[in-house]
Design a protein around this motif. Structure first.
Motif: not given
Length: 433
Positions: A52-53, A342-344, A348-349, A354-355
């Protein structure tokens, strides 16, 4: 002297206070538990984070939307290159004038000259197929420009520069060296065997309105009159049927739509004027760390037959009248700023972590429940497993015993000496009694 403040208290208290403010408290490794499910989810979540990154970086760099803006053109470019490659269906000797004039009223040779090359108008099969493919491609781009403009500009932004053109297209037409009139006569004789003339080269034009005109119908004839060389113009039939292989402004790129490239105009009568009204629009393509400056143009074509009886006057020829737009088009990416990006990435990370933790807890709970139900022995081997509850006592049978058995049991109990089962003191007391 300068006074300084010093803290005389116990510094260990400050460190202890700082530790108490720690919001990221660490759990010792001996209190953590590792499972096969947790390890598998950790590996999958890390692979997903990397993917994703990577896709976010690629989208941020290349796949963003294109926006178009208009700004006043305040550039101070003195000259702009005009690339020309035109084939006219008459010999080069019949082209009496190939000149460029603009509002500055400079000399016609101040912009450079186009090279003349005698060629045959009829193309070979391979050349004809190549020209028709270019013609069809350019026609499609003109018709579907609004649908494919983003794709063309994205290719330019992805490469961050306009591709270099071939040597045959980029060679500027240097002015011919001064020579004697005999050389002019020899060139005319050599080119007279061809039925067409190719004009190609690069002109340095000013950013003002001007016209490039091609006129014909007269052939220069060099002769001697007494002791002087003289040039006379002999009337020659003219044919203004022409084929435009290239006409562009500024730095050339195949991804910039040139409306006149691949255009072929058939002229049946000599007394005909072909006019192209060109509006040149400066275009600035802005990338993150670079800027590309080029030019686009729109064109209107007018073919007019000269007839004095119908008050249609003029000089037969081919005229390219160009003018410059006061506004320029700015093409750029519609992307977020770096801080937002960067915040996005951080969201995502953290979301994946958490999930994956929630999924791990759910799967571990399901695993323990299944093992406790169907395989208690394996469940007891798991760390932190709770022992099973004790088995309930066997229930006392409520079936009535026969009367004879009850009497026999009572007699046996009466005859049994229970002093052996009592403490010594109690047994002595009983004997005294």
């Amino acid at each position: 002297m300068s006074a300084t403040l010093r803290y005389r208290g116990d510094k260990s208290n400050l460190l202890e206070f700082a530790k108490n403010l720690d919001a990221f408290k660490k759990v010792p490794e001996k209190y953590t538990e590792t499972t096969e499910i947790g390890g598998t989810l950790s590996l999958l979540s890390r692979l997903l984070i990397v993917y994703l990154v990577y896709t976010e970086l690629r989208y941020y760099w290349n796949e963003t939307d294109i926006i178009y803006q208009f700004e006043p053109d305040i550039s101070l470019d003195e000259q702009v290159q005009m690339h020309v490659d035109i084939t006219v269906a008459m010999p080069c000797a019949s082209l009496s004038g190939v000149d460029l004039m603009d509002e500055t009223q400079l000399d016609v040779f101040a912009y450079g000259t186009l090279q003349r090359e005698g060629v045959w108008w009829q193309m070979s099969d391979a050349d004809r197929r190549h020209f028709q493919s270019m013609q069809m491609t350019n026609h499609y781009l003109r018709e579907e420009y609004h649908s494919v403009a983003d794709i063309l500009f994205k290719d330019i932004l992805r490469e961050r520069s306009l591709p270099k053109e071939s040597e045959a297209q980029s060679d500027a037409a240097a002015p011919p060296p001064p020579g004697a009139l005999q050389q002019l006569q020899q060139i005319s004789q050599l080119e007279s065997k061809y039925d067409a003339c190719r004009l190609h080269g690069t002109l340095g034009i000013n950013k003002v309105a001007g016209v490039l005109h091609l006129v014909g119908g007269a052939q220069p004839v060099v002769g001697m009159f007494e002791d002087h060389w003289m040039i006379e113009f002999r009337r020659m039939p003219a044919n203004f049927t022409h084929r435009i292989n290239r006409l562009s402004f500024g730095q050339y790129s195949r991804r910039i739509v040139q409306p006149l490239e691949g255009d072929e105009t058939i002229i049946r009568e000599e007394a005909t004027t072909v006019q192209y009204f060109i509006k040149v629009v400066p275009t600035e393509i802005r990338h993150t760390f670079s800027t590309i400056s080029t030019f686009q143009y729109a064109v209107t074509e007018n073919v007019r037959k000269l007839d004095a009886e119908r008050n249609s006057y003029g000089s037969p020829g081919i005229y390219f009248k160009y003018d410059w737009s006061a506004l320029k088009i700015v093409v750029s990416h519609d992307r977020d700023n770096l801080v937002t990006f960067v915040i996005r990435l951080c969201s995502i990370i953290s979301g994946i972590i958490v999930i994956s933790g929630a999924v791990n807890a759910l799967l571990v709970a399901i695993q323990r429940r299944l093992l406790r139900t169907f395989a208690p022995q394996l469940y007891q081997r798991l760390p932190g497993a709770t022992p099973p509850p004790p088995a309930p006592p066997a229930p006392i049978s409520s079936v009535p015993m026969p009367a004879n058995d009850l009497l026999n049991t009572a007699n046996l109990m009466a005859n049994v000496d229970i002093s052996a089962y009592l403490p010594t003191a109690m047994a002595a007391n009983k004997s005294d009694i």
